[in-house]
Motif scaffolding. Structure first.
Motif, PDB file in Angstrom:
ATOM      1  N   ARG A 193     -26.048  42.497 -39.817  1.00  0.00           N
ATOM      2  CA  ARG A 193     -27.062  43.058 -39.133  1.00  0.00           C
ATOM      3  C   ARG A 193     -28.494  42.615 -38.881  1.00  0.00           C
ATOM      4  N   TYR A 194     -28.491  43.487 -38.001  1.00  0.00           N
ATOM      5  CA  TYR A 194     -29.781  42.799 -36.457  1.00  0.00           C
ATOM      6  C   TYR A 194     -30.734  44.046 -37.068  1.00  0.00           C
ATOM      7  N   ARG A 195     -32.139  43.159 -36.874  1.00  0.00           N
ATOM      8  CA  ARG A 195     -33.839  43.416 -37.320  1.00  0.00           C
ATOM      9  C   ARG A 195     -34.233  43.470 -35.585  1.00  0.00           C
ATOM     10  N   GLN A 196     -35.316  43.966 -35.437  1.00  0.00           N
ATOM     11  CA  GLN A 196     -36.058  43.688 -34.362  1.00  0.00           C
ATOM     12  C   GLN A 196     -36.105  42.121 -34.134  1.00  0.00           C
ATOM     13  N   THR A 213     -15.768  44.775 -33.396  1.00  0.00           N
ATOM     14  CA  THR A 213     -17.047  44.688 -33.658  1.00  0.00           C
ATOM     15  C   THR A 213     -17.188  46.498 -34.077  1.00  0.00           C
ATOM     16  N   LEU A 214     -17.096  46.972 -34.816  1.00  0.00           N
ATOM     17  CA  LEU A 214     -17.623  48.703 -35.409  1.00  0.00           C
ATOM     18  C   LEU A 214     -19.109  48.872 -35.601  1.00  0.00           C
ATOM     19  N   PHE A 215     -19.426  49.610 -34.411  1.00  0.00           N
ATOM     20  CA  PHE A 215     -20.723  49.640 -34.533  1.00  0.00           C
ATOM     21  C   PHE A 215     -20.998  51.193 -35.720  1.00  0.00           C
ATOM     22  N   LEU A 216     -21.764  51.045 -36.533  1.00  0.00           N
ATOM     23  CA  LEU A 216     -22.448  51.641 -37.835  1.00  0.00           C
ATOM     24  C   LEU A 216     -23.629  52.344 -37.314  1.00  0.00           C
ATOM     25  N   SER A 217     -24.976  51.831 -36.228  1.00  0.00           N
ATOM     26  CA  SER A 217     -25.496  52.589 -35.963  1.00  0.00           C
ATOM     27  C   SER A 217     -25.649  53.354 -35.234  1.00  0.00           C
ATOM     28  N   ASP A 218     -26.349  54.753 -34.961  1.00  0.00           N
ATOM     29  CA  ASP A 218     -26.353  55.699 -33.945  1.00  0.00           C
ATOM     30  C   ASP A 218     -27.129  54.731 -32.414  1.00  0.00           C
ATOM     31  N   PRO A 219     -26.898  54.466 -31.359  1.00  0.00           N
ATOM     32  CA  PRO A 219     -26.985  53.632 -30.097  1.00  0.00           C
ATOM     33  C   PRO A 219     -29.424  54.109 -30.241  1.00  0.00           C
ATOM     34  N   GLU A 220     -28.733  55.547 -30.514  1.00  0.00           N
ATOM     35  CA  GLU A 220     -30.388  55.848 -30.689  1.00  0.00           C
ATOM     36  C   GLU A 220     -31.351  55.342 -31.580  1.00  0.00           C
ATOM     37  N   SER A 221     -30.746  55.292 -32.321  1.00  0.00           N
ATOM     38  CA  SER A 221     -31.501  54.401 -33.663  1.00  0.00           C
ATOM     39  C   SER A 221     -32.290  52.632 -33.258  1.00  0.00           C
ATOM     40  N   TYR A 222     -32.145  52.394 -31.783  1.00  0.00           N
ATOM     41  CA  TYR A 222     -32.465  50.849 -32.023  1.00  0.00           C
ATOM     42  C   TYR A 222     -31.933  50.422 -30.353  1.00  0.00           C
ATOM     43  N   ASP A 223     -33.341  49.809 -29.686  1.00  0.00           N
ATOM     44  CA  ASP A 223     -33.013  49.026 -28.702  1.00  0.00           C
ATOM     45  C   ASP A 223     -32.428  47.840 -28.732  1.00  0.00           C
ATOM     46  N   GLY A 224     -31.731  47.238 -27.247  1.00  0.00           N
ATOM     47  CA  GLY A 224     -31.183  45.718 -27.624  1.00  0.00           C
ATOM     48  C   GLY A 224     -30.212  46.193 -28.448  1.00  0.00           C
ATOM     49  N   GLY A 225     -29.434  44.901 -29.120  1.00  0.00           N
ATOM     50  CA  GLY A 225     -28.228  44.805 -29.530  1.00  0.00           C
ATOM     51  C   GLY A 225     -27.142  44.987 -28.818  1.00  0.00           C
ATOM     52  N   GLU A 226     -27.032  44.893 -28.080  1.00  0.00           N
ATOM     53  CA  GLU A 226     -26.318  45.335 -27.248  1.00  0.00           C
ATOM     54  C   GLU A 226     -24.276  43.852 -27.342  1.00  0.00           C
ATOM     55  N   LEU A 227     -23.874  43.893 -27.969  1.00  0.00           N
ATOM     56  CA  LEU A 227     -22.272  43.541 -27.826  1.00  0.00           C
ATOM     57  C   LEU A 227     -22.189  43.028 -26.310  1.00  0.00           C
ATOM     58  N   VAL A 262     -24.600  38.765 -28.593  1.00  0.00           N
ATOM     59  CA  VAL A 262     -25.252  40.286 -29.204  1.00  0.00           C
ATOM     60  C   VAL A 262     -27.384  40.426 -28.362  1.00  0.00           C
ATOM     61  N   ALA A 263     -26.612  40.374 -27.941  1.00  0.00           N
ATOM     62  CA  ALA A 263     -28.238  40.981 -27.120  1.00  0.00           C
ATOM     63  C   ALA A 263     -29.803  41.289 -28.206  1.00  0.00           C
ATOM     64  N   PRO A 264     -30.371  40.395 -28.005  1.00  0.00           N
ATOM     65  CA  PRO A 264     -32.063  40.377 -29.127  1.00  0.00           C
ATOM     66  C   PRO A 264     -31.929  42.306 -29.473  1.00  0.00           C
ATOM     67  N   VAL A 265     -32.226  42.463 -30.843  1.00  0.00           N
ATOM     68  CA  VAL A 265     -32.627  43.656 -30.879  1.00  0.00           C
ATOM     69  C   VAL A 265     -34.253  43.903 -30.790  1.00  0.00           C
ATOM     70  N   THR A 266     -34.950  44.710 -30.220  1.00  0.00           N
ATOM     71  CA  THR A 266     -36.149  44.886 -29.946  1.00  0.00           C
ATOM     72  C   THR A 266     -36.892  46.147 -30.581  1.00  0.00           C
ATOM     73  N   ARG A 267     -35.863  47.193 -31.001  1.00  0.00           N
ATOM     74  CA  ARG A 267     -36.263  48.040 -32.391  1.00  0.00           C
ATOM     75  C   ARG A 267     -35.345  48.482 -32.868  1.00  0.00           C
ATOM     76  N   GLY A 268     -35.975  48.987 -34.325  1.00  0.00           N
ATOM     77  CA  GLY A 268     -34.824  49.737 -35.078  1.00  0.00           C
ATOM     78  C   GLY A 268     -33.190  47.910 -35.715  1.00  0.00           C
ATOM     79  N   GLU A 269     -32.686  49.167 -36.070  1.00  0.00           N
ATOM     80  CA  GLU A 269     -32.257  48.046 -36.877  1.00  0.00           C
ATOM     81  C   GLU A 269     -29.654  48.781 -36.241  1.00  0.00           C
ATOM     82  N   ARG A 270     -29.796  47.404 -36.148  1.00  0.00           N
ATOM     83  CA  ARG A 270     -28.054  47.218 -35.990  1.00  0.00           C
ATOM     84  C   ARG A 270     -27.420  47.234 -36.703  1.00  0.00           C
ATOM     85  N   LEU A 271     -26.274  47.525 -37.347  1.00  0.00           N
ATOM     86  CA  LEU A 271     -25.298  47.225 -38.370  1.00  0.00           C
ATOM     87  C   LEU A 271     -24.874  47.751 -37.920  1.00  0.00           C
TER      88      LEU A 271
END
Length: 218
Positions: free
Chosen positions: A85-88, A111-125, A154-163
């Motif tokens: 999990r990556y939080r802001q 990497t298996l992405f579980l979060s909808d991409p629209e639900s967080y900013d950043g977090g790209e592999l 993994v790029a910094p998450v700037t909004r939301g949560e990346r699971l």
């Protein structure tokens, strides 16, 4: 070979796993990082529990049942899966995965992405392939395969949560170029069979595919 596998899990299945993850306890992700990667890793990973194990068992079953994953990775063994999990503000800086994890040689990372991409900013592999940095952010339920030899982050998450669920494969075919060749040949065999059935060309392709696998498999 970089390969995206679309819809390893359906959107509904990914959503159910996210809901289950909301009930889990998470700990510092540095615990699973190598000596040097630990310096640039800032994320969380699900702590051991029966509920976490149930989530990871569903992912393992989906991987084992996915034909594209099996043909691309040729898995001999896999490390235990990790729910991350990556939080802001959290990120994982540039690193290469350890060559050996829990006694297994790591040939392929995923990497298996579980979060909808629209639900967080950043977090790209972000995967470095020698020519450019490829930023990957897939729909929930989709998976990215890439050689464990690559530098990535993994790029910094700037909004939301990346699971996501991450893991590593020891392949029956050690060299990435050979795995890719076998994967391409398998696609060609199936394409020819679909067009013309068990023809002379199909037999030649199938023979070459099988004999190369016989030559290269550990």
């Amino acid at each position: 070979m970089l390969l995206a596998i679309d819809r390893l899990l359906s959107a509904t299945e990914a959503g159910a796993l996210r809901a289950s993850a909301d009930t889990l306890d998470f700990s510092d992700g540095k615990a699973s990082a190598g000596r040097y990667a630990r310096e640039v890793k800032a994320n969380d990973q699900a702590a051991p529990s029966p509920a976490r194990d149930a989530v990871l068992a569903k992912v393992a079953k989906a991987l084992q049942g996915n034909e594209i994953f099996t043909l691309a990775a040729r898995p001999r063994a896999m490390t235990p899966l990790i729910l991350s999990r990556y939080r802001q503000g959290q990120t994982y800086g540039l690193h290469v995965d350890d060559a050996v994890m829990q006694g297994l040689r790591t040939d392929i990372s995923f990497t298996l992405f579980l979060s909808d991409p629209e639900s967080y900013d950043g977090g790209e592999l972000v995967i470095e392939d020698g020519f450019e940095a490829r930023a990957v952010k897939l729909p929930a339920g989709s998976l990215m395969l890439y050689p464990s030899t690559t530098l990535h982050r993994v790029a910094p998450v700037t909004r939301g949560e990346r699971l996501a669920v991450v893991g590593w494969v020891q392949s029956r075919v050690r060299e990435a170029a050979r795995r890719e060749m076998l994967f391409d040949l398998e696609r060609a065999v199936r394409e020819v069979h679909g067009r013309e059935g068990k023809s002379e060309l199909f037999d030649l392709l199938a023979k070459s595919r099988s004999n190369l696998l016989r030559m290269w498999a550990d």
